[in-house]
Design an enzyme around this catalytic site. Structure first.
Site, PDB file in Angstrom:
ATOM      1  N   LYS A  38     -19.900  16.283 -18.374  1.00 60.38           N
ATOM      2  CA  LYS A  38     -18.810  15.895 -17.468  1.00 60.38           C
ATOM      3  C   LYS A  38     -18.261  14.538 -17.905  1.00 60.38           C
ATOM      4  O   LYS A  38     -18.909  13.811 -18.666  1.00 60.38           O
ATOM      5  CB  LYS A  38     -19.324  15.848 -16.035  1.00 60.38           C
ATOM      6  N   ARG A 136     -24.255  15.242  -0.210  1.00 58.72           N
ATOM      7  CA  ARG A 136     -22.945  15.156  -0.838  1.00 58.72           C
ATOM      8  C   ARG A 136     -22.362  16.570  -0.862  1.00 58.72           C
ATOM      9  O   ARG A 136     -21.379  16.852  -0.232  1.00 58.72           O
ATOM     10  CB  ARG A 136     -23.124  14.583  -2.249  1.00 58.72           C
ATOM     11  N   TYR A 263      -3.047 -15.126 -22.253  1.00 62.41           N
ATOM     12  CA  TYR A 263      -2.280 -15.206 -21.009  1.00 62.41           C
ATOM     13  C   TYR A 263      -2.871 -16.211 -20.023  1.00 62.41           C
ATOM     14  O   TYR A 263      -4.092 -16.389 -19.973  1.00 62.41           O
ATOM     15  CB  TYR A 263      -2.269 -13.831 -20.323  1.00 62.41           C
ATOM     16  N   MET A 313      -4.126  -6.142 -22.404  1.00 60.83           N
ATOM     17  CA  MET A 313      -4.120  -4.680 -22.288  1.00 60.83           C
ATOM     18  C   MET A 313      -4.604  -4.006 -23.573  1.00 60.83           C
ATOM     19  O   MET A 313      -5.425  -3.083 -23.533  1.00 60.83           O
ATOM     20  CB  MET A 313      -2.711  -4.184 -21.948  1.00 60.83           C
TER      21      MET A 313
HETATM   22  C1  LIG Z   1     -24.458  14.202 -13.309  1.00 62.36           C
HETATM   23  C2  LIG Z   1     -25.450  15.184 -12.867  1.00 62.36           C
HETATM   24  C3  LIG Z   1     -26.692  15.288 -13.511  1.00 62.36           C
HETATM   25  C4  LIG Z   1     -27.167  14.352 -14.584  1.00 62.36           C
HETATM   26  O1  LIG Z   1     -27.502  13.120 -14.035  1.00 62.36           O
HETATM   27  P1  LIG Z   1     -28.103  11.998 -14.997  1.00 62.36           P
HETATM   28  O2  LIG Z   1     -28.468  10.894 -14.057  1.00 62.36           O
HETATM   29  O3  LIG Z   1     -26.994  11.584 -15.903  1.00 62.36           O
HETATM   30  O4  LIG Z   1     -29.228  12.602 -15.695  1.00 62.36           O
HETATM   31  C5  LIG Z   1     -27.526  16.333 -13.137  1.00 62.36           C
HETATM   32  N1  LIG Z   1     -27.172  17.201 -12.164  1.00 62.36           N
HETATM   33  C6  LIG Z   1     -26.008  17.094 -11.504  1.00 62.36           C
HETATM   34  C7  LIG Z   1     -25.702  18.071 -10.426  1.00 62.36           C
HETATM   35  C8  LIG Z   1     -25.101  16.089 -11.827  1.00 62.36           C
HETATM   36  O5  LIG Z   1     -23.948  15.992 -11.153  1.00 62.36           O
END
Ligand SMILES: *Cc1c(COP(=O)(O)O)cnc(C)c1O
Length: 368
Positions: A38, A136, A263, A313
């Site tokens: 992700k 969550r 800047y 930037m």
């Molecule tokens: C992001 C995520 C992980 C991995 O978490 P890490 O702390 O990066 O190992 C595992 N399971 C779910 C559902 C996640 O959203």
């Protein structure tokens, strides 16, 4: 001299393999491994990076959004991909791309069953997320009971896996709570499994979970995230950095005492002649502006040099007084020195945010 004299994120593939081996060593031989890609592979890229993971025997991938999954398919990767947080209107898109949804509640499940059925699907793989304490996303007990009542009619889908997510598995202060989560997962996942005439994959471990709870809660698969990118909650020295943010020096100049750099006149020169190197990277590339004014040092030809003035930037300036440096020399913003851990500490954040902040416009270059 580095081969690429432009700003890039170098991905060290042999270090990724090294880190993979480290985490695999905690898992039983028949455990599957899912890698989280992700947020553009925690900044490492998505298509080519996923292909590298496929080539290295990873069993599953997971992303947050449908678009990330589509990018994996466009790269020709065939591994199963779980989409963790997709909106319901994207379900047909998921199905067209053979992407597998994580379903967190009954509404999502019902909607997906309908969409899959409308598209003529049978046994389409879906993943049931359980809430064991994060609060969550995910099913709790009562809703899970309602789900089991619908299962006999939901022929368009098959529950490929059931999973939950740890809240604080890296922190010994919360081990009691982590064990509470394991117990809740055992109860809820067994309940669901008992209502199926097949065995879904069960998975609970995240990166720190793999290092600290593989014996107690290994189940059938582990989900490796930040760990593959070099972060250990047990012993950092066992892992290697996988991403190196590099940028060239564009110009070197001497600036007299009393003059300022950049800047807002923020970078005041207090020595007779400061040597200033201007770099081709700025906050739009992911160099956080809070690293301005000497808060961080980057590494230049084996020396550490502090930022001077405000980060711009597309550029920033280093005080390289006393350091041998010329235009074209490559500077490391993070990698071995400084590490993502050091920058995270300076910024009061976590390494995840350092990695995921590298802008899309920075090319990812894979060093095999
Ligand atoms: C992001 C995520 C992980 C991995 O978490 P890490 O702390 O990066 O190992 C595992 N399971 C779910 C559902 C996640 O959203």
């Amino acid at each position: 001299m580095s081969e690429h004299q432009y700003t890039h994120l170098e991905i060290n593939v042999s270090n990724i393999r090294h880190n993979l081996r480290y985490f695999r060593s905690f898992l039983s031989a028949n455990s599957k491994l899912l890698v989280l890609v992700k947020a553009y592979g925690y900044g490492h890229g998505i298509g080519e990076f996923s292909r590298i993971l496929e080539d290295n025997g990873v069993d599953y991938l997971a992303v947050a959004f449908p678009g990330e999954g589509v990018a994996i398919r466009e790269a020709g990767v065939r591994l199963p991909v779980i989409v963790l947080s997709s909106g319901m209107e994207h379900y047909p898109l998921l199905i067209r791309n053979r992407l597998e949804p994580s379903l967190p509640c009954l509404e999502a499940f019902q909607r997906f069953v309908r969409e899959a059925s409308a598209l003529g699907q049978h046994d389409y793989p879906v993943h049931i997320k359980l809430d064991t304490g994060m609060h969550r996303l995910g099913f709790e007990k009562a809703e899970l009971e309602a789900l089991t009542e619908e299962l006999p009619l939901a022929r368009s889908v098959r529950i490929a896996s059931v999973f939950s997510h740890f809240v604080a598995s890296g922190d010994p202060a919360h081990d009691d709570f982590t064990r509470t989560q394991i117990a809740r997962f055992e109860t809820l996942s067994s309940f669901l499994s008992d209502h199926l005439d097949y065995k879904p994959i069960r998975h609970l471990l995240n990166s720190p979970g793999i290092e600290r709870f593989a014996k107690e809660a290994g189940y059938d698969m582990a989900r490796l995230g930040i760990g593959i990118y070099g972060m250990s909650y047990v012993d950092r020295s066992r892992l290697r950095p996988t991403a190196y943010l590099k940028t060239p020096v564009l110009q070197v100049k001497y600036v007299r005492q009393g003059e300022t750099v950049g800047y807002a006149r923020a970078g005041r020169v207090t020595v007779p002649a400061a040597k200033i190197a201007t770099l081709a990277i700025g906050y739009a590339d992911g160099v956080n502006r809070h690293l301005s004014g000497g808060k961080a040092c980057f590494s230049v030809n084996g020396h550490r040099a502090p930022t001077i003035g405000n980060i711009c930037m597309d550029m920033c300036m280093l005080d390289v007084t006393g350091i041998e440096v010329k235009p074209g020399d490559m500077v490391t913003v993070f990698g071995d020195d400084p590490t993502i851990f050091e920058l995270a500490d300076i910024l009061g954040t976590i390494p995840y945010e350092i990695l995921t902040s590298v802008a899309f416009r920075v090319p990812r270059i894979y060093k095999m």
